[in-house]
Write an enzyme that holds these catalytic residues in place. Structure first.
Site, mmCIF file in Angstrom:
data_model
loop_
_atom_site.group_PDB
_atom_site.id
_atom_site.type_symbol
_atom_site.label_atom_id
_atom_site.label_comp_id
_atom_site.label_asym_id
_atom_site.label_seq_id
_atom_site.Cartn_x
_atom_site.Cartn_y
_atom_site.Cartn_z
ATOM 1 N N GLN A 1 0.969 -1.346 -0.128
ATOM 2 C CA GLN A 1 0.043 -0.149 -0.062
ATOM 3 C C GLN A 1 0.898 1.146 -0.162
ATOM 4 O O GLN A 1 0.306 2.401 -0.130
ATOM 5 C CB GLN A 1 -0.675 0.014 1.435
ATOM 6 C CG GLN A 1 -1.682 -1.121 1.340
ATOM 7 C CD GLN A 1 -2.765 -1.185 2.708
ATOM 8 O OE1 GLN A 1 -2.060 -1.528 3.658
ATOM 9 N NE2 GLN A 1 -3.861 -0.514 2.693
ATOM 10 N N ASP B 1 6.120 4.907 -1.370
ATOM 11 C CA ASP B 1 7.538 5.548 -1.368
ATOM 12 C C ASP B 1 8.786 4.914 -1.911
ATOM 13 O O ASP B 1 9.998 5.457 -2.004
ATOM 14 C CB ASP B 1 7.937 5.384 0.141
ATOM 15 C CG ASP B 1 7.685 4.056 0.805
ATOM 16 O OD1 ASP B 1 8.245 3.183 0.252
ATOM 17 O OD2 ASP B 1 7.161 4.136 1.876
ATOM 18 N N HIS C 1 -1.386 1.325 -4.428
ATOM 19 C CA HIS C 1 -1.824 2.597 -4.332
ATOM 20 C C HIS C 1 -0.830 3.634 -5.209
ATOM 21 O O HIS C 1 -0.739 4.808 -4.647
ATOM 22 C CB HIS C 1 -1.600 2.768 -2.668
ATOM 23 C CG HIS C 1 -2.780 2.236 -1.926
ATOM 24 N ND1 HIS C 1 -2.822 2.137 -0.489
ATOM 25 C CD2 HIS C 1 -3.865 1.673 -2.463
ATOM 26 C CE1 HIS C 1 -3.934 1.733 0.020
ATOM 27 N NE2 HIS C 1 -4.540 1.468 -1.354
ATOM 28 N N CYS D 1 0.969 15.825 -24.644
ATOM 29 C CA CYS D 1 -0.393 15.738 -25.120
ATOM 30 C C CYS D 1 -1.186 16.868 -24.506
ATOM 31 O O CYS D 1 -2.105 17.172 -24.966
ATOM 32 C CB CYS D 1 -1.272 14.509 -24.969
ATOM 33 S SG CYS D 1 -1.650 14.291 -23.023
ATOM 34 N N SER E 1 0.095 -2.862 8.272
ATOM 35 C CA SER E 1 -1.206 -2.432 7.727
ATOM 36 C C SER E 1 -2.257 -2.454 8.854
ATOM 37 O O SER E 1 -2.441 -3.588 9.575
ATOM 38 C CB SER E 1 -1.492 -3.259 6.601
ATOM 39 O OG SER E 1 -2.777 -2.849 6.134
ATOM 40 N N ASN F 1 1.733 -6.096 13.382
ATOM 41 C CA ASN F 1 1.261 -4.844 13.549
ATOM 42 C C ASN F 1 1.331 -4.326 14.898
ATOM 43 O O ASN F 1 0.985 -5.013 15.720
ATOM 44 C CB ASN F 1 -0.010 -4.456 12.956
ATOM 45 C CG ASN F 1 -0.361 -3.167 12.558
ATOM 46 O OD1 ASN F 1 0.117 -2.433 11.824
ATOM 47 N ND2 ASN F 1 -1.497 -2.682 13.066
#
Length: 250
Positions: A102, A105, A122, A158, A196, A221
């Site tokens: 997710q 970096d 992400h 463009c 997470s 976690n």
């Protein structure tokens, strides 16, 4: 941290043949990158810019780029930590075939994991893309002009809108990356979720998919998550120290 925690995690990894590692903000906060979503994080102090607002408003695009370049020195100073290096070692050994992240970096790639093994659901904040033609644009090509004029960049090919290659609130998830993440989750025999909160969907559905497909589920976690109850092993520990010990790297 106890030797038992390390031993249980090491045993789960050694018993598996096809590991998927799934990472969230918690692995990168150990490298000094601020958390966006947690209490006291960046979004508590600064309302996120919705994708629809970014697209509709020059002012919102200017603000998005101002924020981007303001936080860039912090991101540029960050280096892969022991947790990143341990994940890279699992990939190097052939134990982990994919890393789903997710995070935006680029620290997994900086740790030595090949680009094709990292699934960024992400996006990535280390470069930009044209939303119309898809041209990749390097930040060093954007920053000087923005700092001079304060005007958001347009695509040199463009004339379309250029945005960091991240997925903003309200922006559709990248279909290719999501399909790859779902495939890896469905066919692994061990899914390790690192750092997470497992509350942001559809990403939080990936460990559920893995578990329903027969994989073991490990959650590491600092705080409890809503999926702890379905996990086979839950460890509320610092990721770098725990995973480093389990994998056997400094």
């Amino acid at each position: 941290m106890t030797d038992d925690d390390v031993g249980r995690l090491r045993a789960a990894i050694e018993a598996a043949e096809r590991v998927v590692v799934f990472t969230g903000a918690g692995i990168s906060t150990e490298s000094g990158i601020p958390d966006f979503r947690s209490p006291g994080g960046i979004w508590d102090r600064m309302k996120p810019i919705q994708f629809q607002d970014f697209m509709a408003s020059d002012e919102m695009r200017r603000e998005a780029w101002r924020r981007k370049f303001a936080i860039d020195p912090t991101l540029a100073a960050a280096r892969p930590n022991r947790g990143h290096r341990a994940v890279a070692e699992l990939v190097r050994r052939g134990k982990a075939g994919a890393v789903i992240t997710q995070n935006i970096d680029g620290l997994h790639q900086a740790s030595g994991i090949p680009e094709e093994r990292v699934i960024e659901i992400h996006g990535n904040t280390t470069y930009a893309k044209c939303l119309d033609c898809g041209l990749r644009v390097e930040l060093d090509d954007i920053r000087p002009a923005f700092e001079r004029s304060g005007e958001p960049p347009d695509c040199r090919a463009c004339g379309g809108i250029v945005k960091t290659a991240t997925i903003s609130f309200g922006q559709p998830m990248p279909p290719d990356e999501m399909r790859a993440a779902e495939r890896e989750s469905q066919f692994c025999d061990l899914f390790i979720a690192l750092g997470s909160s497992l509350v942001v969907f559809p990403a939080a559905g990936l460990p559920v998919l893995a578990k329903r497909s027969g994989a073991g589920l490990v959650i590491v976690n600092r705080e409890p998550t809503d999926l702890d109850q379905i996990a086979d092993l839950v460890l509320h520990r610092e990721i770098g120290a725990l995973l480093g010990e389990a994998v056997g790297i400094d």
